[in-house]
Design an enzyme around this catalytic site. Structure first.
Site, mmCIF file in Angstrom:
data_model
loop_
_atom_site.group_PDB
_atom_site.id
_atom_site.type_symbol
_atom_site.label_atom_id
_atom_site.label_comp_id
_atom_site.label_asym_id
_atom_site.label_seq_id
_atom_site.Cartn_x
_atom_site.Cartn_y
_atom_site.Cartn_z
ATOM 1 N N ARG A 1 0.843 -1.202 0.000
ATOM 2 C CA ARG A 1 0.000 0.000 0.000
ATOM 3 C C ARG A 1 0.879 1.253 0.000
ATOM 4 N NH1 ARG A 1 -0.955 4.951 1.461
ATOM 5 N NH2 ARG A 1 -0.242 4.397 3.552
ATOM 6 N N ASN B 1 10.516 4.780 3.473
ATOM 7 C CA ASN B 1 10.240 3.643 4.341
ATOM 8 C C ASN B 1 11.513 2.882 4.693
ATOM 9 O OD1 ASN B 1 7.368 3.753 4.587
ATOM 10 N ND2 ASN B 1 7.191 3.038 2.476
ATOM 11 N N HIS C 1 6.304 3.523 12.930
ATOM 12 C CA HIS C 1 6.515 3.572 11.464
ATOM 13 C C HIS C 1 7.602 4.607 11.255
ATOM 14 C CE1 HIS C 1 4.823 3.648 7.183
ATOM 15 N NE2 HIS C 1 5.606 4.694 7.191
ATOM 16 N N CYS D 1 10.604 9.541 0.201
ATOM 17 C CA CYS D 1 10.056 10.607 1.041
ATOM 18 C C CYS D 1 9.551 11.691 0.101
ATOM 19 C CB CYS D 1 11.134 11.168 1.966
ATOM 20 S SG CYS D 1 10.559 12.562 2.964
#
Lengths: 309, 309
Positions: free
Chosen positions: B13, B247, B205, B238
């Site tokens: 996702r 990530n 996260h 980013c």
């Protein structure tokens, strides 16, 4: 929090030695000047070895005599034996480094000497340095894992730390030569070493081969270590893992330390700018994990209004 | 040490949404199957949004009906509003995610709603999920720093954590959207949040924009957090710092956790192999900081005898 952390820049020796290109003495001095201008105050400047064996380090005496700002920068010279030590001191070196890999096979494969022989040589140099009023520093390499013998026991590392300290070493540097450490093992080892010498006299040299260098720095900071080896732009790969990272990038470490509130005395802005200069000298793309962000932060106009930082 | 840490894979996702290429439902299922085959047991599989707005996520209902191994994998669906929530539940979703950025400007720029409005919508969805017996999870985005408003106060984040938890969220995910966190700030924030809800219901996260993602994971582990979002191969950059990491790579996190003695249930060998498969699907080079070392460790014959491992 405003504790000081010393960044010991190893690009000019460890970094350059790993790269193919041979820089002239003048170019190496240019590199060093650039680093000093950023506020870096501890540099492993060169090694005193046979120019035939290590051409990247040829002209060490000539280099030493022209090092900038010697009053305010701690310059170290790597010396493999007493002859190198004498040459270094004759050239003006006030800090000397020796390297002791803590397994037999690593010493045999690396320098064709046994662990016992190498430990003796290193010990002798530390004793001589102490007697001469020269600052002796001892690296314990493959401190977590040896590419040949596997995992290294903390007892072994601690024993050698004690031995070098007793011989007169002012600093013991725990070197994770193949980047095998993880934060838990860092804590375990440093906790044990802390029983035999003060951690204010211990530094760490982490490699980023498995991506954990900064996490390991953080673990070491928690134990009380306040000095770390880094290389500008992450110069210098892992000889045992081609393509993988080697030295932790100076800019990555300085960024984390400064963001956490530690003082390094180093300007991130200047550091970011000097990476480009160094790239020009070594003719290779450099830059650690934070480099893209640092360039955007410090070197580009940001007109969007939105920015990270 | 044999504590479990949950890796929540967000590549399908979050990762895909950041990339340009639109994968078909079949390709996305292929990606997901590859991840499940590695032992990954928590996956953010898709979002239920308008296909015109986010073409990468089109066909979410069709995808949900074909997800593999639903009995053993926790699949989550991102839902931006109650309509999306209803579509997700109708499609069979048992876990839903909402995202609340904790500053006004971020919400306004991102989704053209005020902080207060977004908080209300998220809260309503969490309440509805609770009432329906659906697992509701609330992301608190820009939790450390907002690209528009700067540093975010821990009081604000803690207040929203409490609000979402009271509304029925089973998990609060602290999201460092622009990778601005450092280990000290992670400890400060999590320590404060621990006063209003159990950290067993908190996940993190982290983004690797400034290179500190793994160090931040380690800090969070020390606080007691046992779940982390990651993306295979570090998929997804980013958006506020083009070129910089986004990530944290799944393989980097799994490697550190496994090396530290935590259990993830994920095979590093399979994970390393699947990155190549994913690269083929998304037509882009992937791989976190440890990828080169992992490939050498798991995918190549090593005939020298010497190896890093």
């Amino acid at each position: 929090m405003s504790e000081w952390v010393t960044i010991n820049e190893v690009g000019p020796r460890d970094g350059l030695q790993s790269l193919g290109k041979v820089l002239t003495v003048e170019q190496r001095l240019q590199l060093i000047q650039g680093l000093v201008d950023c506020g870096i105050a501890a540099i492993e400047s060169t090694s005193f070895v046979s120019a035939k064996a290590v051409p990247q380090m040829a002209g060490a005496t000539e280099l030493y005599r022209q090092l900038p700002n010697v009053a305010n920068v701690r310059y170290a010279a790597l010396v493999p034996n007493l002859r190198g030590y004498n040459d270094a001191v004759a050239a003006g070196a006030r800090t000397v480094n020796v390297v002791l890999s803590v397994t037999d096979t690593m010493n045999l494969k690396n320098i064709n000497m046994s662990l016992e022989q190498t430990a003796q040589v290193c010990s002798d140099i530390m004793k001589q340095a102490k007697a001469d009023g020269v600052n002796g520093q001892a690296y314990l390499a493959v401190a977590f894992e040896c590419p040949f013998e596997g995992a290294v026991s903390t007892d072994v590392v601690t024993e050698f730390a004690k031995q070098m300290y007793s011989a007169g070493a002012q600093k013991i540097i725990i070197a994770d030569t193949i980047g095998a450490a993880n934060p838990a093992r860092v804590i375990t080892l440093l906790t044990q070493i802390a029983k035999v010498l003060p951690l204010s006299q211990v530094a760490c040299h982490f490699h980023d081969t498995r991506g954990m260098a900064l996490a390991n720095v953080y673990a070491a900071l928690q134990c009380g270590v306040r000095e770390f080896d880094t290389a500008i732009g992450g110069m210098g790969g892992c000889p045992f893992s081609p393509g993988a990272s080697g030295n932790m990038a100076t800019e990555d470490a300085v960024l984390m330390l400064e963001q956490m509130g530690y003082k390094t005395g180093i300007s991130l802005h200047e550091l970011t700018a000097v990476i480009g200069t160094v790239e020009g000298l070594v003719e290779r793309k450099l830059g650690g994990h934070s480099y893209n962000w640092l360039k955007r932060q410090y070197l580009q106009n940001n007109e969007q209004g939105a920015h990270c930082g």
